[in-house]
Design an enzyme around this catalytic site. Structure first.
Site, PDB file in Angstrom:
ATOM      1  CB  CYS A 113       0.819   1.483  -6.763  1.00 35.25           C
ATOM      2  SG  CYS A 113       0.438   2.744  -5.467  1.00 35.25           S
ATOM      3  CD  GLU A 114      -4.473  -1.309  -2.020  1.00 27.17           C
ATOM      4  OE1 GLU A 114      -4.993  -2.075  -2.361  1.00 27.17           O
ATOM      5  OE2 GLU A 114      -4.448  -1.090  -0.795  1.00 27.17           O
ATOM      6  CG  HIS A 115      -1.467   3.407  -1.503  1.00 23.15           C
ATOM      7  ND1 HIS A 115      -0.614   2.515  -1.395  1.00 23.15           N
ATOM      8  CD2 HIS A 115      -2.408   3.184  -0.719  1.00 23.15           C
ATOM      9  CE1 HIS A 115      -0.812   1.630  -0.383  1.00 23.15           C
ATOM     10  NE2 HIS A 115      -1.973   2.208   0.156  1.00 23.15           N
ATOM     11  CG  HIS A 116       0.375   6.904  -6.050  1.00 23.26           C
ATOM     12  ND1 HIS A 116       0.905   6.070  -5.083  1.00 23.26           N
ATOM     13  CD2 HIS A 116       0.350   8.080  -5.622  1.00 23.26           C
ATOM     14  CE1 HIS A 116       1.525   7.062  -4.144  1.00 23.26           C
ATOM     15  NE2 HIS A 116       1.192   8.034  -4.433  1.00 23.26           N
ATOM     16  CD  GLN A 154       6.887  -5.504  -4.266  1.00 25.40           C
ATOM     17  OE1 GLN A 154       6.749  -4.427  -4.801  1.00 25.40           O
ATOM     18  NE2 GLN A 154       7.763  -6.178  -4.060  1.00 25.40           N
ATOM     19  CG  HIS A 182       6.137   0.009  -6.257  1.00 21.97           C
ATOM     20  ND1 HIS A 182       5.033  -0.071  -5.282  1.00 21.97           N
ATOM     21  CD2 HIS A 182       6.787  -1.233  -6.125  1.00 21.97           C
ATOM     22  CE1 HIS A 182       5.058  -1.417  -4.751  1.00 21.97           C
ATOM     23  NE2 HIS A 182       6.012  -1.976  -5.157  1.00 21.97           N
ATOM     24  CB  CYS A 184       3.511   5.743  -7.586  1.00 20.15           C
ATOM     25  SG  CYS A 184       3.800   4.241  -6.454  1.00 20.15           S
TER      26      CYS A 184
HETATM   27 ZN   LIG Z   1       1.869   4.071  -5.302  1.00 22.24          ZN
END
Ligand SMILES: [Zn+2]
Length: 225
Positions: A113-116, A154, A182, A184
């Site tokens: 995941c590119e956010h976490h 995704q 995910h 996260c």
């Molecule tokens: Zn995430």
């Protein structure tokens, strides 16, 4: 106060996993450094993070972690950022005139995941209807793996797999469904261990509800050996 608001907005975007672009946001100078140079720099950064957390980097167990993580980032889990690692796409002529749908299902997805920067783990199902050109079956697995090995969202990964196969096969008739967990979401934040995320992209003939249904039926088939 302004900075607080900005930080809040940034956090909300990440926790809601909003994708802002269909292309992976890469800078123009992304590959001016060699892999070896990147590993050296990232190693120092990981060392700094661990040290900031108060860990004793002289401990035998932790000593090798910065090097291990840096190498893993560049050579494994983010290796799909580099176009040099794109699987070569050899295509064949469909001499046996199979004109039906071909489905490669249950392709294992390991992404991040590119956010976490936490794992995304799941399955991809890819289908196409040949217009005369076919690819080797394992090629679809390799293409999914290539796009998975990036910091990802995704929805974007699903679109990238379809767009790439459309280009290789010279047809719009390509579809992809990804069902993934995910970490996260599962292990932090809302901590919902059961939920998974399903994304889909249907090109060309797959926009037809009957064709789409046929594909979705194949995905649900239980293959017993
Ligand atoms: Zn995430």
């Amino acid at each position: 106060m302004k900075i607080d608001k900005a930080l809040e907005a940034i956090e909300a975007l990440g926790d809601n996993h909003v994708a802002t672009s269909a292309n992976t946001p890469l800078r123009d100078d992304a590959f001016t450094l060699s892999d070896a140079e990147k590993i050296e720099l990232i190693k120092k950064d990981v060392h700094h993070i661990m040290e900031t957390l108060g860990l004793d980097l002289t401990d035998d167990s932790l000593q090798g972690t910065p090097q291990r993580v840096a190498k893993m980032f560049v050579k494994e889990i983010f290796s799909g950022l580099n176009p040099d690692n794109k699987p070569t796409a050899s295509t064949f002529n469909n001499t046996y005139q199979y004109g039906e749908m071909l489905v490669e299902k249950n392709i294992t997805v390991y992404s991040t995941c590119e956010h976490h920067l936490l794992p995304i783990v799941g399955r991809a199902h890819v289908a196409y209807i040949s217009n005369g050109t076919v690819v080797g079956l394992s090629k679809m697995n390799r293409i999914v793996d290539y796009y998975a090995k990036r910091p990802q969202v995704q929805e974007r990964m699903t679109m990238q797999v379809v767009q790439d196969l459309q280009e290789i096969l010279g047809t719009q008739d390509v579809a992809c469904v990804i069902d993934a967990k995910h970490l996260c979401v599962n292990s932090r934040g809302i901590r919902d261990i059961e939920s998974s995320t399903v994304t889909s992209e249907f090109g060309g003939k797959f926009k037809d509800p009957a064709v789409r249904k046929e594909f979705l039926n194949y995905i649900q088939l239980d293959t017993q050996f």
